[in-house]
Design a protein around this motif. Structure first.
Motif, mmCIF file in Angstrom:
data_model
loop_
_atom_site.group_PDB
_atom_site.id
_atom_site.type_symbol
_atom_site.label_atom_id
_atom_site.label_comp_id
_atom_site.label_asym_id
_atom_site.label_seq_id
_atom_site.Cartn_x
_atom_site.Cartn_y
_atom_site.Cartn_z
ATOM 1 N N MET A 86 -1.028 -22.152 -62.742
ATOM 2 C CA MET A 86 -0.968 -22.936 -61.564
ATOM 3 C C MET A 86 -1.976 -22.661 -60.738
ATOM 4 O O MET A 86 -2.410 -21.646 -60.431
ATOM 5 C CB MET A 86 0.292 -22.819 -60.977
ATOM 6 C CG MET A 86 1.376 -23.732 -61.884
ATOM 7 S SD MET A 86 3.103 -23.535 -61.035
ATOM 8 C CE MET A 86 3.531 -21.602 -61.500
ATOM 9 N N PHE A 120 -3.095 -23.854 -57.076
ATOM 10 C CA PHE A 120 -2.863 -24.634 -55.628
ATOM 11 C C PHE A 120 -3.431 -24.041 -54.702
ATOM 12 O O PHE A 120 -3.282 -23.078 -54.055
ATOM 13 C CB PHE A 120 -1.201 -24.723 -55.188
ATOM 14 C CG PHE A 120 -0.165 -25.077 -56.321
ATOM 15 C CD1 PHE A 120 -0.292 -26.234 -56.759
ATOM 16 C CD2 PHE A 120 0.651 -24.092 -57.355
ATOM 17 C CE1 PHE A 120 0.623 -26.857 -57.879
ATOM 18 C CE2 PHE A 120 1.179 -24.440 -58.102
ATOM 19 C CZ PHE A 120 1.489 -25.767 -58.446
ATOM 20 N N ASP A 143 3.165 -25.970 -64.538
ATOM 21 C CA ASP A 143 2.541 -25.235 -65.364
ATOM 22 C C ASP A 143 2.494 -25.268 -66.656
ATOM 23 O O ASP A 143 1.882 -24.795 -67.401
ATOM 24 C CB ASP A 143 3.101 -23.664 -64.962
ATOM 25 C CG ASP A 143 4.219 -23.596 -65.588
ATOM 26 O OD1 ASP A 143 5.188 -24.863 -65.825
ATOM 27 O OD2 ASP A 143 4.982 -22.337 -65.633
ATOM 28 N N ARG A 157 4.065 -28.574 -51.589
ATOM 29 C CA ARG A 157 4.885 -29.809 -51.690
ATOM 30 C C ARG A 157 4.822 -30.358 -50.031
ATOM 31 O O ARG A 157 5.184 -31.569 -50.109
ATOM 32 C CB ARG A 157 6.325 -29.240 -51.828
ATOM 33 C CG ARG A 157 6.704 -28.513 -53.042
ATOM 34 C CD ARG A 157 6.676 -29.432 -54.295
ATOM 35 N NE ARG A 157 5.367 -30.128 -54.711
ATOM 36 C CZ ARG A 157 4.402 -29.455 -55.422
ATOM 37 N NH1 ARG A 157 4.628 -28.208 -55.643
ATOM 38 N NH2 ARG A 157 3.439 -29.971 -55.720
ATOM 39 N N TRP A 210 2.955 -22.950 -54.637
ATOM 40 C CA TRP A 210 3.485 -23.994 -55.106
ATOM 41 C C TRP A 210 4.586 -24.783 -54.086
ATOM 42 O O TRP A 210 4.481 -26.020 -53.943
ATOM 43 C CB TRP A 210 4.363 -24.109 -56.464
ATOM 44 C CG TRP A 210 4.964 -25.105 -56.991
ATOM 45 C CD1 TRP A 210 4.518 -25.907 -58.070
ATOM 46 C CD2 TRP A 210 6.357 -25.564 -56.758
ATOM 47 N NE1 TRP A 210 5.521 -27.091 -58.185
ATOM 48 C CE2 TRP A 210 6.627 -26.822 -57.381
ATOM 49 C CE3 TRP A 210 7.425 -25.031 -55.949
ATOM 50 C CZ2 TRP A 210 7.585 -27.455 -57.337
ATOM 51 C CZ3 TRP A 210 8.589 -25.925 -55.762
ATOM 52 C CH2 TRP A 210 8.815 -26.943 -56.497
ATOM 53 N N PHE A 231 7.489 -27.099 -62.023
ATOM 54 C CA PHE A 231 6.537 -26.375 -61.383
ATOM 55 C C PHE A 231 5.234 -26.138 -61.990
ATOM 56 O O PHE A 231 4.176 -25.686 -61.117
ATOM 57 C CB PHE A 231 6.721 -24.842 -61.675
ATOM 58 C CG PHE A 231 8.072 -24.599 -60.775
ATOM 59 C CD1 PHE A 231 8.034 -23.898 -59.640
ATOM 60 C CD2 PHE A 231 9.582 -24.739 -61.171
ATOM 61 C CE1 PHE A 231 9.220 -23.905 -58.674
ATOM 62 C CE2 PHE A 231 10.694 -24.143 -60.957
ATOM 63 C CZ PHE A 231 10.800 -23.839 -59.239
#
Length: 320
Positions: free
Chosen positions: A1, A3, A251, A85, A81, A249
């Motif tokens: 991931m 971000f 991933d 949001r 993560w 999530f």
């Protein structure tokens, strides 16, 4: 991931923390219309994502071990993560999130307090017997339950857990104090929607706004016209829906995940709803209702005192 979100990005000022099937989606929908509020469309499910009862679809057994999500605030990847949001709400005065399983979680309160010590928490309650029955039909209409309500009471522990309010509310009150916790009843929302929402916006720190006709109710449910056939269909649907949150999530982005997601969408849009045409579910059996009234009253001992209100006047048969 990956971000790329600033560590200084804003985090929630308020959380709608449950309980499920108590009007939380409607409250979310109403608050999201306020121009000063930023709130993600979907439930975030962060602080208790490692809970095998609340989120069994977030844990996956593999030949080499357990695949699980680590939502602790000290996990940088998870925190990036979570911050992502809310990255699109920098211009809003208040930011919120909605995760209806937080109330029943034993680990979420401490994690929320560690990260968001000043957050305001909103919880909505409902007649616990009706809430339990509503959750069962939610499981049916989402393809997850394949058995009768009576069997589901032991097969799906979240049904009883979700209607156990008193000890979970006490846990939040002990950590955050009454000034940061607002508890509302779904029945009050139905009786006086404007007054109910005014109380919520006052608590959060928002200006009051009139409820617009047609924009104060959300999450309409359709029920099976032939429940037996729906439960049979759910034996197939249940296998498909079990992977619904595999990529929650973000991933998993390979082709297999894309195909699974597309198949899931088509199945639950076109096949699964074939028998979902009724406006109301079948009535609960009287003996089952009598059992739940006594058992859920026992599980919620002291709730009337905790709320400073005689709940027996609101919830028929409630004795705690």
């Amino acid at each position: 991931m990956n971000f790329s979100v600033s560590q200084q990005s804003r985090l929630p000022d308020f959380i709608i923390g449950g309980a499920p099937k108590c009007g939380t989606t409607s409250l979310h929908f109403i608050l999201a219309q306020h121009p000063d509020v930023g709130i993600p469309d979907d439930e975030v499910h962060f602080f208790d994502a490692d809970d095998p009862i609340g989120h069994p679809d977030f844990l996956f057994g593999r030949p080499d071990g357990l695949d699980w999500y680590d939502p602790r605030p000290e996990n940088k990847v998870a925190m990036d993560w979570y911050r992502a949001r809310f990255a699109g709400f920098a211009d809003r005065r208040l930011i919120g999130e909605d995760s209806t399983i937080y109330l029943q979680s034993e680990v979420a309160p401490a994690r929320i307090q560690a990260l968001l010590p000043e957050v305001r928490l909103v919880f909505m309650l409902r007649d616990p017997v009706k809430r339990a029955y509503s959750q069962y039909w939610h499981l049916v209409t989402r393809g997850r339950a394949t058995c009768s309500f009576e069997t589901a009471l032991s097969r799906h522990p979240s049904i009883i857990l979700g209607s156990t309010y008193a000890p979970h509310l006490q846990r939040y009150l002990d950590r955050f104090g009454p000034d940061q916790v607002r508890i509302g009843l779904f029945e009050d929302f139905l009786q006086d929607g404007q007054g109910f929402v005014d109380g919520m916006t006052d608590f959060i720190g928002l200006s009051r706004r009139p409820l617009e006709d047609g924009k104060s109710w959300f999450n309409r449910t359709w029920y099976p016209t032939r429940p037996g056939l729906q439960l049979a269909l759910n034996r197939v649907s249940g296998r498909i829906v079990a992977g619904q949150y595999r990529n929650h999530f973000g991933d998993r982005a390979d082709r297999a995940e894309h195909r699974r997601s597309r198949f899931h969408h088509r199945w639950f849009r076109h096949v699964h709803p074939m028998f979902l045409k009724a406006e109301r579910p079948p009535a609960m059996r009287p003996d089952t209702q009598a059992y739940l009234r006594q058992h859920l009253s026992a599980r919620n001992a002291g709730l009337s005192a905790l709320l400073g209100r005689d709940l027996a006047a609101v919830w028929p048969g409630f004795t705690a």
